[in-house]
Design a protein around this motif. Sequence first.
Motif, PDB file in Angstrom:
ATOM      1  N   GLU A 114       0.752  -1.267   0.116  1.00  0.00           N
ATOM      2  CA  GLU A 114      -0.065   0.180  -0.186  1.00  0.00           C
ATOM      3  C   GLU A 114       1.000   1.394   0.002  1.00  0.00           C
ATOM      4  OE1 GLU A 114      -2.607  -0.276   3.225  1.00  0.00           O
ATOM      5  OE2 GLU A 114      -3.875  -1.979   2.149  1.00  0.00           O
ATOM      6  N   GLN A 115       1.870   1.403   0.633  1.00  0.00           N
ATOM      7  CA  GLN A 115       2.801   2.204   0.704  1.00  0.00           C
ATOM      8  C   GLN A 115       3.501   2.459  -0.534  1.00  0.00           C
ATOM      9  OE1 GLN A 115       5.654   1.535   3.986  1.00  0.00           O
ATOM     10  NE2 GLN A 115       3.830   2.303   5.607  1.00  0.00           N
ATOM     11  N   SER A 116       3.789   1.342  -1.115  1.00  0.00           N
ATOM     12  CA  SER A 116       4.525   1.466  -2.638  1.00  0.00           C
ATOM     13  C   SER A 116       3.460   2.175  -3.725  1.00  0.00           C
ATOM     14  CB  SER A 116       4.863   0.374  -3.055  1.00  0.00           C
ATOM     15  OG  SER A 116       5.502   0.041  -4.253  1.00  0.00           O
ATOM     16  N   MET A 117       2.250   1.604  -3.430  1.00  0.00           N
ATOM     17  CA  MET A 117       1.205   2.230  -4.433  1.00  0.00           C
ATOM     18  C   MET A 117       0.911   3.600  -4.092  1.00  0.00           C
ATOM     19  SD  MET A 117       0.302  -0.122  -6.436  1.00  0.00           S
ATOM     20  CE  MET A 117      -1.020   0.214  -6.915  1.00  0.00           C
ATOM     21  N   GLN A 118       0.867   4.183  -2.814  1.00  0.00           N
ATOM     22  CA  GLN A 118       0.918   5.363  -2.456  1.00  0.00           C
ATOM     23  C   GLN A 118       1.882   6.349  -3.143  1.00  0.00           C
ATOM     24  OE1 GLN A 118       0.270   5.796   1.630  1.00  0.00           O
ATOM     25  NE2 GLN A 118      -1.790   4.812   1.762  1.00  0.00           N
ATOM     26  N   PHE A 119       3.143   5.839  -3.098  1.00  0.00           N
ATOM     27  CA  PHE A 119       4.505   6.489  -3.638  1.00  0.00           C
ATOM     28  C   PHE A 119       4.126   6.638  -5.074  1.00  0.00           C
ATOM     29  CE2 PHE A 119       8.488   6.478  -5.374  1.00  0.00           C
ATOM     30  CZ  PHE A 119       9.041   7.978  -4.812  1.00  0.00           C
ATOM     31  N   ILE A 120       3.844   5.667  -5.837  1.00  0.00           N
ATOM     32  CA  ILE A 120       3.690   5.413  -7.210  1.00  0.00           C
ATOM     33  C   ILE A 120       2.578   6.526  -7.682  1.00  0.00           C
ATOM     34  CG2 ILE A 120       2.626   4.405  -9.224  1.00  0.00           C
ATOM     35  CD1 ILE A 120       4.064   1.738  -7.882  1.00  0.00           C
ATOM     36  N   ASP A 121       1.472   6.693  -6.748  1.00  0.00           N
ATOM     37  CA  ASP A 121       0.390   7.554  -7.024  1.00  0.00           C
ATOM     38  C   ASP A 121       1.015   8.991  -6.911  1.00  0.00           C
ATOM     39  OD1 ASP A 121      -2.339   8.221  -7.729  1.00  0.00           O
ATOM     40  OD2 ASP A 121      -2.702   8.536  -5.614  1.00  0.00           O
ATOM     41  N   PHE A 122       1.592   9.109  -5.844  1.00  0.00           N
ATOM     42  CA  PHE A 122       2.348  10.565  -5.504  1.00  0.00           C
ATOM     43  C   PHE A 122       3.186  10.752  -6.778  1.00  0.00           C
ATOM     44  CE2 PHE A 122       5.967  13.118  -3.618  1.00  0.00           C
ATOM     45  CZ  PHE A 122       5.092  14.243  -3.147  1.00  0.00           C
ATOM     46  N   SER A 123       4.032   9.948  -7.062  1.00  0.00           N
ATOM     47  CA  SER A 123       4.811  10.399  -8.025  1.00  0.00           C
ATOM     48  C   SER A 123       4.305  10.711  -9.471  1.00  0.00           C
ATOM     49  CB  SER A 123       5.838   9.038  -8.336  1.00  0.00           C
ATOM     50  OG  SER A 123       6.572   8.708  -7.305  1.00  0.00           O
ATOM     51  N   LEU A 124       3.128   9.823  -9.734  1.00  0.00           N
ATOM     52  CA  LEU A 124       2.290  10.219 -11.011  1.00  0.00           C
ATOM     53  C   LEU A 124       1.632  11.662 -10.942  1.00  0.00           C
ATOM     54  CD1 LEU A 124       0.918   6.645 -11.813  1.00  0.00           C
ATOM     55  CD2 LEU A 124       2.656   7.872 -13.033  1.00  0.00           C
ATOM     56  N   ASN A 125       1.200  12.060  -9.804  1.00  0.00           N
ATOM     57  CA  ASN A 125       0.458  13.088  -9.628  1.00  0.00           C
ATOM     58  C   ASN A 125       1.545  14.258  -9.619  1.00  0.00           C
ATOM     59  OD1 ASN A 125      -2.143  12.202  -8.988  1.00  0.00           O
ATOM     60  ND2 ASN A 125      -1.758  12.138  -7.012  1.00  0.00           N
ATOM     61  N   ILE A 126       2.698  14.223  -9.547  1.00  0.00           N
ATOM     62  CA  ILE A 126       3.694  15.301  -9.489  1.00  0.00           C
ATOM     63  C   ILE A 126       3.769  15.471 -11.154  1.00  0.00           C
ATOM     64  CG2 ILE A 126       6.138  15.867  -9.272  1.00  0.00           C
ATOM     65  CD1 ILE A 126       5.955  14.583  -6.498  1.00  0.00           C
ATOM     66  N   LEU A 127       4.240  14.144 -11.415  1.00  0.00           N
ATOM     67  CA  LEU A 127       4.308  14.478 -13.258  1.00  0.00           C
ATOM     68  C   LEU A 127       3.259  15.076 -13.943  1.00  0.00           C
ATOM     69  CD1 LEU A 127       6.482  10.883 -13.794  1.00  0.00           C
ATOM     70  CD2 LEU A 127       7.218  13.408 -13.741  1.00  0.00           C
TER      71      LEU A 127
END
Length: 157
Positions: A114-127
């Motif tokens: 879940e933390q990994s998915m949150q990080f991926i989501d965060f990274s995608l939102n930044i991009l």
Amino acid sequence: MNSLNEIYEQLLDTAQIKKTVVINNDVAELTRLMTLENRLLKQIDHIEQRRAVSMSAFLKEKGIRSNLNLTITEIARLVFDPDEKKALLEIRDTLVENGRALKRENEIIQQLIEQSMQFIDFSLNILIDHEDDLIYQNPAQQSSQYPKNTHFLDTKA
């Protein structure tokens, strides 16, 4: 029951390795471990079927005509040999402890994922938020909506 406990121990070992694999983001190894877990779960199903048949035979031997799915504790009440009863209760305790440990490991793995998915989501939102900044525009035609010299990465830092 002993073979069931051995598989639970293998699942526990696999879960501990899987935790490290998730942390290291090793997708290929995670896939291999999940395949191994599926095989072990199929073995558990097979053992459970054999246990049900053995249980039915044991109950008939004791003169009990029931199709109930009894727990190990309930079966232990029907065993009168102290050594067999002790062995049965010990394997029950080991199975329960291994089940709890496996549940804890799986909860940790779930949190890591879940933390990994949150990080991926965060990274995608930044991009995605800076997507417009990444599209080339002729500086002469650049609208005043976007400030000049906005960069995704600050090269002076």
